[in-house]
Design a protein around this motif. Structure first.
Motif, PDB file in Angstrom:
ATOM      1  N   VAL A 290     -10.439   6.357  -4.071  1.00 27.29           N
ATOM      2  CA  VAL A 290      -9.397   6.984  -3.253  1.00 27.29           C
ATOM      3  C   VAL A 290      -9.117   6.079  -2.065  1.00 27.29           C
ATOM      4  O   VAL A 290     -10.011   5.778  -1.274  1.00 27.29           O
ATOM      5  N   ASP A 291      -7.877   5.631  -1.965  1.00 26.98           N
ATOM      6  CA  ASP A 291      -7.468   4.798  -0.829  1.00 26.98           C
ATOM      7  C   ASP A 291      -6.709   5.700   0.147  1.00 26.98           C
ATOM      8  O   ASP A 291      -5.824   6.461  -0.267  1.00 26.98           O
ATOM      9  N   GLY A 292      -7.039   5.610   1.421  1.00 26.71           N
ATOM     10  CA  GLY A 292      -6.353   6.446   2.401  1.00 26.71           C
ATOM     11  C   GLY A 292      -5.026   5.840   2.813  1.00 26.71           C
ATOM     12  O   GLY A 292      -4.829   4.623   2.727  1.00 26.71           O
ATOM     13  N   GLY A 293      -4.117   6.689   3.289  1.00 28.80           N
ATOM     14  CA  GLY A 293      -2.811   6.220   3.765  1.00 28.80           C
ATOM     15  C   GLY A 293      -2.938   5.181   4.870  1.00 28.80           C
ATOM     16  O   GLY A 293      -2.003   4.428   5.132  1.00 28.80           O
ATOM     17  N   GLU A 294      -4.114   5.124   5.504  1.00 31.66           N
ATOM     18  CA  GLU A 294      -4.318   4.172   6.604  1.00 31.66           C
ATOM     19  C   GLU A 294      -4.752   2.792   6.117  1.00 31.66           C
ATOM     20  O   GLU A 294      -5.021   1.904   6.931  1.00 31.66           O
TER      21      GLU A 294
END
Ligand SMILES: Cc1cc2nc3c(=O)[nH]c(=O)nc-3n(C[C@H](O)[C@H](O)[C@H](O)COP(=O)(O)O)c2cc1C
Ligand code: SF4
Length: 381
Positions: free
Chosen positions: A180-184
């Motif tokens: 899971v890659d965060g929007g940040e």
């Protein structure tokens, strides 16, 4: 080490990072730009990322080429295969390596024409539904000789994640891992509207995927990675407490090999040699020196994590739980994470999704499409 492609990074940066991975005993994600000779020179473990451009395993029309994939995927250095759905810095955008960075060598590695903008389309041509995606993953697993195959995504809509879970339950084909890659999360180049405003932040995205896996009884089959501004032991501890099994970092490793944040990455004139294809500008990046720094950064970060785990009276990072985290929710109030977010118990979605906050999204999730099965706006009134 998070995905960063050869092309966006220089040859010497790739070498230093790969050698660092070898010295430090951690993996090096190739990014979607294919496997270059610099990824192979020092023997660091590779995760081969395959994006919508299928670089390094594409035919002349840009479609997936199983023969080329088999050739590289069975290399000993390649330990896992990662299908990239999206990344936090530019979800749903695809990507573009500007013509200035598409040198002869980059073009050869990617199997694209030299000196032209190199485009990753917004979506994959090999699949368009959750069920098809799992069939593609199964095919890759077989073509790679049984290596673990997973996906990387920045969460957009919750029903899309649940649709993948339903597809796994229906077919019995399980992804080996989900990152899971965060929007940040960062990138070499992205439209500022997308990098600043689009994509679920890491904490919330990780919660959704954690709950989707636990709620469908799939958590013991699928490993969970997390990325997006993770650069410290504390950041790792937070993600482990929410449910991650491991963390990836991109920019932190760029800093470890000399990036000074001059932010000229997309122009090809990086002054430290990290993101330029100009050999003159790369001269200052000494592989042996920077590789040791990358390995040391990794080691020190783990040591810092160890201090936190020990201070909490635990013996392993996996013992960290949501109730070890506390977040300020107002000027005079702070709450434990499990009092802020819903952490679903095992099989909760299978046994009574309507009693969970995920009820409408579960109804909307369709293994045969990433689109919702019901009108979500009407369901939520
Ligand atoms: C120079 C650079 C190149 C990147 N290239 C890719 C890529 O090829 N594929 C991908 O999935 N993510 C790519 N990313 C994004 C990272 O893998 C990851 O999603 C994000 O950077 C994690 O955030 P962090 O930089 O805050 O650690 C890139 C990031 C950077 C900084
Ligand atoms: S030094 Fe600047 S141009 Fe080079 S990688 Fe860092 S931010 Fe990008």
């Amino acid at each position: 080490m998070s995905a960063m492609s050869f092309g966006s990074l220089s040859a010497r940066a790739v070498e230093a990072l790969n050698k660092g991975a070898r010295l430090g005993g951690f993996y090096h994600d190739t990014g979607e730009g294919g496997i270059s000779p610099y990824h192979l020179k020092w023997g660091g473990d590779l995760v081969w990322e395959i994006g919508s451009g299928y670089f390094g395993c594409r035919d002349d029309k840009g479609n997936f080429d199983p023969g080329l994939f088999h050739e590289s995927a069975t290399r000993n250095e390649v330990k896992m295969i990662e299908i990239k759905l999206s990344q936090g810095a530019k979800p749903g955008y695809g990507g573009l390596l500007p013509a200035a960075k598409v040198t002869e060598e980059v073009a050869w590695v990617r199997k694209v024409p030299k000196g032209q903008d190199c485009l990753s389309p917004r979506s994959h041509s090999a699949f368009s539904t959750p069920l098809e995606m799992l069939e593609f993953a199964a095919r890759m697993r077989q073509l790679s000789g049984g290596k673990p195959v997973g996906i990387k995504l920045c969460v957009g809509q919750v029903h899309e994640v649940l649709a993948i879970m339903k597809a796994m339950l229906k077919t019995g084909i399980h992804l080996d891992f989900i990152v899971v890659d965060g929007g940040e999360g960062g990138t070499g180049a992205a439209p500022v509207e997308l990098s600043d405003y689009v994509g679920m932040p890491l904490t919330e995205g990780l919660m959704v995927v954690r709950n989707a896996l636990v709620g469908t009884g799939l958590r013991d089959k699928v490993r969970l990675g997390a990325s997006g501004k993770v650069y410290s032991g504390a950041g790792m501890a937070r993600n482990f407490a929410i449910g991650a099994d491991w963390c990836n970092a991109a920019r932190a490793f760029m800093f470890s090999v000399g990036c000074i944040q001059a932010q000229r990455c997309h122009l090809g004139t990086c002054p430290t040699g990290v993101t330029t294809q100009d050999p003159g500008r790369q001269r200052g990046l000494v592989v042996d020196v920077q590789a040791k720094r990358a390995a040391r950064f990794h080691q020190q970060t783990l040591t810092a994590l160890g201090h936190i785990v020990a201070a909490a009276g635990l013996t392993h990072p996996r013992d960290l739980q949501p109730y070890h985290l506390i977040r300020r929710v107002g000027t005079a109030e702070a709450k434990f994470f499990d009092r802020i977010y819903p952490f679903l118990p095992e099989n909760a979605l299978l046994e009574g999704a309507e009693d969970t906050p995920y009820s409408e999204w579960w109804q909307a999730a369709n293994p045969a499409s990433f689109r919702p099965r019901i009108d979500l706006a009407a369901a939520r009134i």
